[in-house]
Design an enzyme around this catalytic site. Structure first.
Site, short mmCIF file in Angstrom:
data_model
loop_
_atom_site.label_atom_id
_atom_site.label_comp_id
_atom_site.label_asym_id
_atom_site.label_seq_id
_atom_site.Cartn_x
_atom_site.Cartn_y
_atom_site.Cartn_z
N ASN A 190 0.67 -1.21 -0.06
CA ASN A 190 -0.01 0.18 -0.05
C ASN A 190 0.89 1.39 -0.01
OD1 ASN A 190 -2.67 -1.16 0.07
ND2 ASN A 190 -1.96 -1.86 2.23
N ARG B 256 -3.40 7.57 -0.17
CA ARG B 256 -3.81 6.80 1.03
C ARG B 256 -3.60 7.63 2.13
NH1 ARG B 256 0.55 2.60 3.56
NH2 ARG B 256 -1.13 1.83 5.01
N TYR C 69 -0.41 10.03 6.05
CA TYR C 69 0.94 9.69 5.41
C TYR C 69 1.47 11.02 4.48
CZ TYR C 69 -0.14 4.86 6.89
OH TYR C 69 -0.37 3.63 7.69
N ASN D 193 10.59 -0.42 4.85
CA ASN D 193 9.32 -0.20 5.33
C ASN D 193 8.38 -1.04 5.16
OD1 ASN D 193 7.09 0.63 6.30
ND2 ASN D 193 7.11 2.75 5.46
N ASP E 121 12.57 -13.35 9.55
CA ASP E 121 13.40 -14.87 9.41
C ASP E 121 14.30 -14.31 8.05
OD1 ASP E 121 12.66 -16.08 11.51
OD2 ASP E 121 11.37 -17.47 10.39
N GLU F 85 14.92 0.03 9.41
CA GLU F 85 13.45 0.16 9.47
C GLU F 85 12.91 1.31 9.44
OE1 GLU F 85 11.86 -2.16 12.81
OE2 GLU F 85 9.62 -1.87 12.20
N HIS G 29 9.57 3.79 9.13
CA HIS G 29 7.91 4.10 9.09
C HIS G 29 7.93 5.37 8.99
CE1 HIS G 29 7.27 0.00 10.31
NE2 HIS G 29 8.31 0.07 11.01
N LEU G 30 6.68 5.97 8.14
CA LEU G 30 6.50 7.32 7.84
C LEU G 30 5.67 7.86 9.12
CD1 LEU G 30 5.10 6.68 4.24
CD2 LEU G 30 6.92 8.17 4.82
N ARG H 151 0.10 4.89 17.47
CA ARG H 151 -1.06 4.69 16.72
C ARG H 151 -1.93 3.36 17.47
NH1 ARG H 151 0.02 4.43 10.55
NH2 ARG H 151 -2.14 4.03 10.66
N ARG I 119 -0.25 -1.97 16.01
CA ARG I 119 0.71 -1.47 15.12
C ARG I 119 1.74 -1.24 16.19
NH1 ARG I 119 -1.39 0.25 10.05
NH2 ARG I 119 -3.58 0.75 10.52
C1 DQA Z 1 3.63 2.21 7.96
C2 DQA Z 1 2.90 1.87 9.35
C3 DQA Z 1 2.23 0.65 9.16
O1 DQA Z 1 1.42 0.21 10.47
C4 DQA Z 1 1.24 0.73 8.19
O2 DQA Z 1 0.63 -0.44 8.05
C5 DQA Z 1 1.74 1.12 6.70
C6 DQA Z 1 2.73 2.09 6.79
C7 DQA Z 1 4.40 3.54 7.98
O3 DQA Z 1 4.86 3.99 7.13
O4 DQA Z 1 3.89 4.37 8.91
O5 DQA Z 1 1.44 0.77 5.65
O6 DQA Z 1 4.72 1.35 7.90
#
Ligand code: DQA
Length: 143
Positions: free
Chosen positions: A11, A18, A23, A74, A87, A98, A100-101, A107, A111
């Site tokens: 997504n 979205r 986002y 991400n 894994d 890692e 995340h936006l 949240r 999550r």
């Molecule tokens: C995300 C946070 C996740 O919980 C969510 O499912 C996403 C985007 C973020 O970039 O904030 O699709 O990884």
């Protein structure tokens, strides 16, 4: 030049459309352009990869072994569900950041846990596109 594989999960290709209140209004093409220009500034070579499919992401991580020097990921929704992605990251054992936006720690409850964080050496949350920059900077500093 160090080679980084940048993986975006499900997504994220719909950025802009979205939930823009969460986002942001900028689209996925803009994110890709931001990553490419940031990587160039840091003298990193990047390959961009996006998939909506867990197994395809696992295959891509496996194929990174011996080819890439680090991974920026991400995992999107798979963050919270995918032992398979965790894994795969552990198997290839590449330096991994890692990103995340949004700030997943503030949240919904579901999550707040990240499987990927059990392996990733660095996690950046809630900084929008700049989080990808921070992730690339981290990888550049350890490689
Ligand atoms: C995300 C946070 C996740 O919980 C969510 O499912 C996403 C985007 C973020 O970039 O904030 O699709 O990884």
């Amino acid at each position: 030049m160090k080679k980084i594989l940048v993986i975006n999960g499900p997504n994220l290709n719909l950025l802009g459309l979205r939930e823009p209140e969460l986002y942001g209004a900028k689209n996925f093409k803009a994110l890709e352009a931001f990553i490419i220009s940031t990587a160039a500034e840091l003298s990193l070579e990047v390959e961009l990869f996006q998939s909506n499919h867990e197994g395809v992401i696992v295959d891509k991580i496996q194929a990174a072994y011996g080819v890439f020097d680090g991974i920026l990921i991400n995992p999107a929704a798979y963050t919270h569900t995918s032992v398979a992605i965790l894994d795969a990251l552990k198997a290839v054992a590449l330096p991994t950041a890692e990103v995340h936006l949004t700030d997943i720690s503030t949240r919904e409850e579901f999550r707040r846990f990240s499987y990927v964080s059990l392996y990733a050496q660095k996690t950046i949350c809630g900084k929008g596109f700049d989080g990808y920059k921070e992730g690339l900077e981290y990888l550049s500093s350890v490689l």
